[in-house]
Scaffold this motif. Structure first.
Motif, PDB file in Angstrom:
ATOM      1  N   GLN A  54       8.939 -58.523  50.273  1.00 37.75           N
ATOM      2  CA  GLN A  54       9.126 -57.148  50.186  1.00 37.75           C
ATOM      3  C   GLN A  54       9.031 -55.617  50.656  1.00 37.75           C
ATOM      4  O   GLN A  54       9.419 -54.464  50.754  1.00 37.75           O
ATOM      5  CB  GLN A  54      10.733 -56.933  49.291  1.00 37.75           C
ATOM      6  N   LYS A 100       8.489 -58.377  56.140  1.00 38.42           N
ATOM      7  CA  LYS A 100       9.833 -58.420  54.970  1.00 38.42           C
ATOM      8  C   LYS A 100      11.311 -58.779  55.718  1.00 38.42           C
ATOM      9  O   LYS A 100      11.298 -59.132  56.387  1.00 38.42           O
ATOM     10  CB  LYS A 100       9.107 -57.108  54.790  1.00 38.42           C
ATOM     11  N   ARG A 101      11.255 -59.445  54.483  1.00 44.16           N
ATOM     12  CA  ARG A 101      12.302 -60.319  53.770  1.00 44.16           C
ATOM     13  C   ARG A 101      13.306 -58.726  53.245  1.00 44.16           C
ATOM     14  O   ARG A 101      13.559 -58.076  52.695  1.00 44.16           O
ATOM     15  CB  ARG A 101      12.750 -61.060  53.408  1.00 44.16           C
ATOM     16  N   THR A 102      14.933 -59.906  54.519  1.00 40.88           N
ATOM     17  CA  THR A 102      16.182 -59.173  52.995  1.00 40.88           C
ATOM     18  C   THR A 102      16.924 -59.118  52.443  1.00 40.88           C
ATOM     19  O   THR A 102      15.906 -60.825  52.446  1.00 40.88           O
ATOM     20  CB  THR A 102      17.157 -58.777  54.828  1.00 40.88           C
ATOM     21  N   GLN A 105      18.475 -62.289  53.580  1.00 37.39           N
ATOM     22  CA  GLN A 105      17.176 -63.875  54.212  1.00 37.39           C
ATOM     23  C   GLN A 105      16.266 -63.831  53.294  1.00 37.39           C
ATOM     24  O   GLN A 105      16.140 -65.648  52.952  1.00 37.39           O
ATOM     25  CB  GLN A 105      15.700 -62.865  54.968  1.00 37.39           C
TER      26      GLN A 105
END
Length: 138
Positions: A54, A100-102, A105
Protein backbone atom coordinates in the motif's frame (compact mmCIF):
# COMPACT_ATOMS: atom_id res chain seq x y z
CA UNK A 1 31.17 -60.28 41.60
CA UNK A 2 27.54 -60.55 40.41
CA UNK A 3 26.51 -57.77 42.80
CA UNK A 4 29.28 -55.52 41.48
CA UNK A 5 28.30 -56.27 37.90
CA UNK A 6 24.62 -55.58 38.67
CA UNK A 7 25.46 -52.28 40.35
CA UNK A 8 27.58 -51.27 37.35
CA UNK A 9 24.75 -52.03 34.92
CA UNK A 10 22.26 -50.10 37.07
CA UNK A 11 24.60 -47.10 37.22
CA UNK A 12 25.18 -47.16 33.48
CA UNK A 13 21.44 -47.39 32.82
CA UNK A 14 20.86 -44.40 35.11
CA UNK A 15 23.46 -42.32 33.22
CA UNK A 16 21.99 -43.25 29.83
CA UNK A 17 18.46 -42.44 31.04
CA UNK A 18 19.53 -39.05 32.41
CA UNK A 19 21.34 -38.24 29.19
CA UNK A 20 18.31 -39.21 27.10
CA UNK A 21 16.02 -37.08 29.28
CA UNK A 22 18.40 -34.11 29.05
CA UNK A 23 18.50 -34.40 25.25
CA UNK A 24 14.70 -34.60 25.05
CA UNK A 25 14.34 -31.53 27.30
CA UNK A 26 16.88 -29.55 25.26
CA UNK A 27 15.15 -30.45 21.98
CA UNK A 28 11.74 -29.52 23.42
CA UNK A 29 13.11 -26.16 24.60
CA UNK A 30 14.77 -25.58 21.21
CA UNK A 31 11.50 -26.34 19.41
CA UNK A 32 9.57 -23.86 21.60
CA UNK A 33 12.22 -21.18 21.04
CA UNK A 34 11.98 -21.68 17.28
CA UNK A 35 8.18 -21.64 17.34
CA UNK A 36 8.24 -18.30 19.14
CA UNK A 37 10.73 -16.85 16.66
CA UNK A 38 8.80 -18.14 13.64
CA UNK A 39 5.53 -16.75 15.04
CA UNK A 40 7.17 -13.35 15.56
CA UNK A 41 8.61 -13.46 12.04
CA UNK A 42 5.27 -14.37 10.47
CA UNK A 43 3.49 -11.56 12.31
CA UNK A 44 6.11 -8.98 11.40
CA UNK A 45 6.44 -10.14 7.79
CA UNK A 46 2.66 -9.97 7.36
CA UNK A 47 2.55 -6.38 8.62
CA UNK A 48 5.52 -5.36 6.48
CA UNK A 49 4.05 -7.00 3.38
CA UNK A 50 0.68 -5.26 3.71
CA UNK A 51 2.51 -1.97 4.26
CA UNK A 52 4.60 -2.58 1.14
CA UNK A 53 1.49 -3.36 -0.92
CA UNK A 54 0.00 0.00 0.00
CA UNK A 55 2.95 2.41 0.35
CA UNK A 56 5.90 3.62 -1.72
CA UNK A 57 8.04 4.54 1.25
CA UNK A 58 9.23 1.60 3.38
CA UNK A 59 8.76 1.46 7.11
CA UNK A 60 12.48 1.24 7.81
CA UNK A 61 12.15 0.42 11.50
CA UNK A 62 9.84 -2.50 10.72
CA UNK A 63 12.12 -3.75 7.92
CA UNK A 64 15.18 -3.59 10.17
CA UNK A 65 13.31 -5.56 12.81
CA UNK A 66 12.19 -8.11 10.19
CA UNK A 67 15.72 -8.61 8.88
CA UNK A 68 17.03 -8.91 12.44
CA UNK A 69 14.60 -11.80 12.90
CA UNK A 70 15.84 -13.32 9.64
CA UNK A 71 19.37 -13.18 11.05
CA UNK A 72 18.18 -14.90 14.25
CA UNK A 73 16.51 -17.54 12.10
CA UNK A 74 19.83 -18.12 10.29
CA UNK A 75 21.50 -18.79 13.64
CA UNK A 76 18.83 -21.05 15.13
CA UNK A 77 17.28 -22.87 12.18
CA UNK A 78 17.93 -25.18 9.29
CA UNK A 79 19.42 -23.77 6.11
CA UNK A 80 16.15 -24.35 4.27
CA UNK A 81 14.10 -22.37 6.81
CA UNK A 82 16.66 -19.54 6.78
CA UNK A 83 16.74 -19.46 2.98
CA UNK A 84 12.94 -19.21 2.77
CA UNK A 85 12.81 -16.48 5.45
CA UNK A 86 15.34 -14.53 3.40
CA UNK A 87 13.18 -14.99 0.27
CA UNK A 88 10.17 -13.60 2.14
CA UNK A 89 12.21 -10.56 3.25
CA UNK A 90 13.41 -9.93 -0.29
CA UNK A 91 9.87 -10.27 -1.67
CA UNK A 92 8.67 -7.67 0.83
CA UNK A 93 11.47 -5.26 -0.05
CA UNK A 94 10.77 -5.74 -3.78
CA UNK A 95 7.06 -5.09 -3.24
CA UNK A 96 7.80 -1.45 -2.38
CA UNK A 97 8.81 -0.97 -6.04
CA UNK A 98 5.68 -2.66 -7.41
CA UNK A 99 2.46 -0.79 -8.20
CA UNK A 100 0.39 -0.08 -5.10
CA UNK A 101 -2.75 -2.13 -4.52
CA UNK A 102 -6.20 -0.81 -3.84
CA UNK A 103 -8.44 -2.40 -1.24
CA UNK A 104 -10.37 -4.15 -4.02
CA UNK A 105 -7.12 -5.57 -5.43
CA UNK A 106 -6.12 -6.76 -1.94
CA UNK A 107 -9.48 -8.54 -1.62
CA UNK A 108 -8.85 -10.23 -4.98
CA UNK A 109 -5.39 -11.29 -3.82
CA UNK A 110 -6.94 -12.76 -0.67
CA UNK A 111 -9.52 -14.62 -2.75
CA UNK A 112 -7.00 -16.14 -5.16
CA UNK A 113 -4.31 -16.79 -2.53
CA UNK A 114 -1.65 -14.66 -4.20
CA UNK A 115 -1.29 -12.52 -1.08
CA UNK A 116 0.16 -15.48 0.85
CA UNK A 117 3.92 -15.08 0.64
CA UNK A 118 4.41 -17.08 3.85
CA UNK A 119 2.85 -20.39 2.82
CA UNK A 120 6.10 -22.05 1.76
CA UNK A 121 7.87 -20.72 4.85
CA UNK A 122 5.16 -22.24 7.06
CA UNK A 123 5.39 -25.59 5.27
CA UNK A 124 9.18 -25.72 5.67
CA UNK A 125 8.88 -24.83 9.36
CA UNK A 126 6.33 -27.59 9.88
CA UNK A 127 8.70 -30.11 8.27
CA UNK A 128 11.51 -28.90 10.52
CA UNK A 129 9.31 -29.32 13.60
CA UNK A 130 8.38 -32.85 12.51
CA UNK A 131 12.08 -33.67 12.28
CA UNK A 132 12.78 -32.13 15.70
CA UNK A 133 9.92 -34.13 17.25
CA UNK A 134 11.29 -37.33 15.74
CA UNK A 135 14.78 -36.56 17.13
CA UNK A 136 13.32 -35.86 20.57
CA UNK A 137 12.03 -39.41 20.89
CA UNK A 138 15.09 -41.23 19.55
Amino acid sequence: MAALFGASIAGLTSVVTQRTQAKAEWLAHDRVRRQDLYNEFIEEASHCYVHALQHDEPDLAALVSLFAKISRIRVQSSTEVAREADQVGRKIADTYHAPKRTFLQLREMLADGSIDILGRFSDICRAEFDLLRAQQFQ
